[in-house]
Scaffold this active site. Structure first.
Site, PDB file in Angstrom:
ATOM      1  N   ASP A 204       7.508  28.268   1.877  1.00 36.23           N
ATOM      2  CA  ASP A 204       7.546  28.143   3.388  1.00 36.23           C
ATOM      3  C   ASP A 204       8.614  26.981   3.700  1.00 36.23           C
ATOM      4  OD1 ASP A 204       5.961  28.731   5.974  1.00 36.23           O
ATOM      5  OD2 ASP A 204       5.931  26.570   5.932  1.00 36.23           O
ATOM      6  N   GLU A 271      12.071  30.691   2.148  1.00 38.75           N
ATOM      7  CA  GLU A 271      12.115  30.809   3.469  1.00 38.75           C
ATOM      8  C   GLU A 271      13.312  29.640   3.906  1.00 38.75           C
ATOM      9  OE1 GLU A 271       9.784  30.923   7.710  1.00 38.75           O
ATOM     10  OE2 GLU A 271       9.462  29.472   6.548  1.00 38.75           O
TER      11      GLU A 271
END
Ligand code: GLC
Length: 558
Positions: A204, A271
């Site tokens: 993330d 990400e």
């Protein structure tokens, strides 16, 4: 092209948002046993790797992207045993599984942060990023840094009067990776899940991990809104808060950690936001960084042949072998694919043909395979904390920003999976109250209905996924754009070539019929998004509007 590419370069990934996929116990919230019950569907669909958004213990203020315990499972999703069973059941079906990992921050309810904020002297204080404020009484934030959402990312804590930094929302304080204990602890979290048999991790907001140690102000910029391809905005260039060189070197540390696990090899997908050239740096100059990064530019790809060709060219240039690009058409933060195509099924079939035949790892977001659409929900009713933050904005502006790719109410792309046409669409028991309402079209758009219809989008995905698994050219071949077939510019053609195997892909982005003439003998039409059957190919073919085909040839004699 090396003889055997590792599995993760050839795989196809399907993202499950566990809260919205399948609810096994009727509490209205999807769960791990629910996912297990649906594994046969996924195996039948033909996807090879599943990625699950977080289901760790969490107060769920950001629906799991706020972790309270990296080693536990939130009770609404099941138990640790369910997580282990899920890993086993996925493997039994010959598939792989990827968990989500939020390294950048924790929940503010994590015992580490609770301890850290308890006293300046606490030995966990330095696990997070604390600074004195400016001004006489430290009443002004330490510098001008803005969070990814545009507000000041510093939050003052009443007790000590100091400020802590959060790259995203205030209840997601950033960990301090300049503290070696933090770095080692988080590497151990990564190892822990790999030891449990997980095949990869999705990282993330990886581009935010290291912040500059000088804490200097970010420079001014005229740019108002950030985007997935250019994360600068809110009138600053985030040079001190994102893409820090130390984050790039941390990517290499992680790579070494993960590559220590073999048989099978594991992978990391990050990400990160930026243009393809910036993203490529995360994979390391020697391909020794993250295995893959999301290329979000594909999320905004318009339905136009010229633009698609230009993007493929750009991606091929930025991610040549040994790097592998990714093709991402949706996720739990972004506008759904079908929405961007104004609900046009045949266009969705063409995009699917592109995504599953181009060189790179495709990421399919749950429901994309049946053409699930957004459920437009006014900001004031949004459960998503980003919607809550923006609830005073007028709805027309939210809609406009959503169309431009900045979804402010992410509930809209997270509505429950549509399994059948009955009450609650098979997501949850009929008498349950799903955590988000089912899309009103679920009676029409659902797995059951599409399984029965040979011309459905679902069958198109199934056909493509099966073909890609069998075709070495498609899952491992090099890609060459083909410009010499005399086709209109809005028709995109590329060849995929692996030793002994050649496939030509032709995608008609026009609304007209286009004749295709090839000087070939012995070809085979392996796939058409109009009709997934294989037929002989004799060199002449008429492409229907929005038709995409895959044609194979015997490899030329070496
Ligand atoms: C990522 C996730 C998003 C989450 C945020 C903070 O962008 O995809 O859902 O809210 O990070 O963790």
């Amino acid at each position: 092209m090396p003889e055997e590419l590792p599995w993760w370069k050839r795989t196809t990934v399907y993202q499950i948002y566990p809260r919205s996929f399948a609810d096994s116990n009727g509490d209205g919230i999807g769960d791990l046993p629910g996912v297990i019950e649906r594994l046969d569907y996924l195996a039948g669909l033909g996807v090879e790797t599943l990625w699950l958004s977080p289901f760790y213990d969490s107060p769920q203020a950001d629906f799991g992207y706020d972790i309270r315990d990296h080693f536990g499972v939130a009770p609404e999703y099941g138990t640790l045993d369910d997580a282990r069973r899920l890993i086993d059941e996925v493997h039994k079906r010959g598939m792989k599984i990827v968990f989500d990992m939020v390294l950048n921050h924790t929940s503010d309810q994590h015992p580490w942060f609770v301890a850290s904020r308890s006293a300046r002297e606490h030995d966990k204080r330095d696990w997070y990023i604390w600074r004195d404020g400016r001004g006489k009484h430290g009443e002004r934030p330490p510098n001008n840094w803005r969070s990814m959402l545009g507000n000041n990312g510093w939050h003052r804590d009443g007790e000590s009067g100091q400020w802590y930094w959060a790259s995203f929302l205030s209840f997601q304080p950033d960990l301090n990776y300049r503290n070696p204990e933090v770095k080692e602890t988080m590497l151990e979290v990564v190892r822990h899940w790999l030891r449990q048999g997980v095949d990869g991790l999705r990282l993330d907001i990886f581009n935010a991990i290291f912040k500059d140690a000088s804490f200097a102000d970010n420079p001014f910029s005229l740019r108002l809104l950030p985007s997935a391809e250019n994360p600068h905005g809110f009138f600053q260039r985030n040079v001190h808060t994102i893409d820090h060189p130390d984050t790039l070197s941390f990517a290499r540390d992680l790579r070494r950690t993960v590559d220590a696990f073999q048989d099978p090899a594991r992978f990391l997908v990050g990400e990160v936001f930026g243009d393809p050239t910036t993203l490529r740096r995360y994979c390391g100059a020697e391909a020794d960084g993250l295995h893959l990064v999301f290329l979000f530019k594909t999320l905004r790809m318009r339905f136009a042949g010229r633009g698609v060709r230009a993007l493929i060219r750009e991606i091929e240039q930025a991610f040549p072998e040994p790097l592998t690009p990714t093709y991402v058409f949706g996720n739990h933060d972004r506008t759904r694919l079908l929405q961007r195509l104004d609900g046009h099924q045949q266009k969705a079939k063409l995009f699917a043909t592109l995504q599953l035949t181009v060189r790179g790892v495709p990421f399919i977001y749950y429901g994309e395979e049946i053409g699930m659409e957004h459920y437009e929900i006014p900001l004031v009713h949004g459960l998503d904390p980003v919607a809550v933050r923006h609830r005073k904005l007028p709805q027309w502006l939210a809609r406009y920003l959503g169309r431009a790719g900045m979804l402010l109410n992410r509930d809209e792309c997270r509505s429950p999976m549509q399994w059948h046409g009955g009450t609650n669409a098979g997501f949850s028991a009929e008498n349950a109250r799903p955590w988000l309402a089912l899309h009103p079209r679920s009676a029409l758009t659902n797995v059951d209905a599409q399984e029965r219809d040979p011309a459905s989008l679902l069958h198109c995905y199934q056909g493509l996924l099966a073909l890609r698994r069998q075709s070495r050219a498609l899952n491992a071949g090099a890609l060459e754009l083909v410009d010499d077939l005399g086709l209109p510019r809005a028709v995109v053609a590329y060849r995929r070539v692996a030793q002994g195997d050649v496939a030509l892909v032709v995608l008609n982005f026009t609304s007209r019929e286009v004749p295709l003439c090839l000087e070939v003998q012995d070809g085979a039409l392996l796939f058409s998004n109009r009709d997934a059957s294989t037929t002989p190919f004799f060199g002449r073919y008429s492409l229907a509007p929005y038709e995409g085909v895959v044609v194979s040839f015997p490899a030329p004699e070496a």
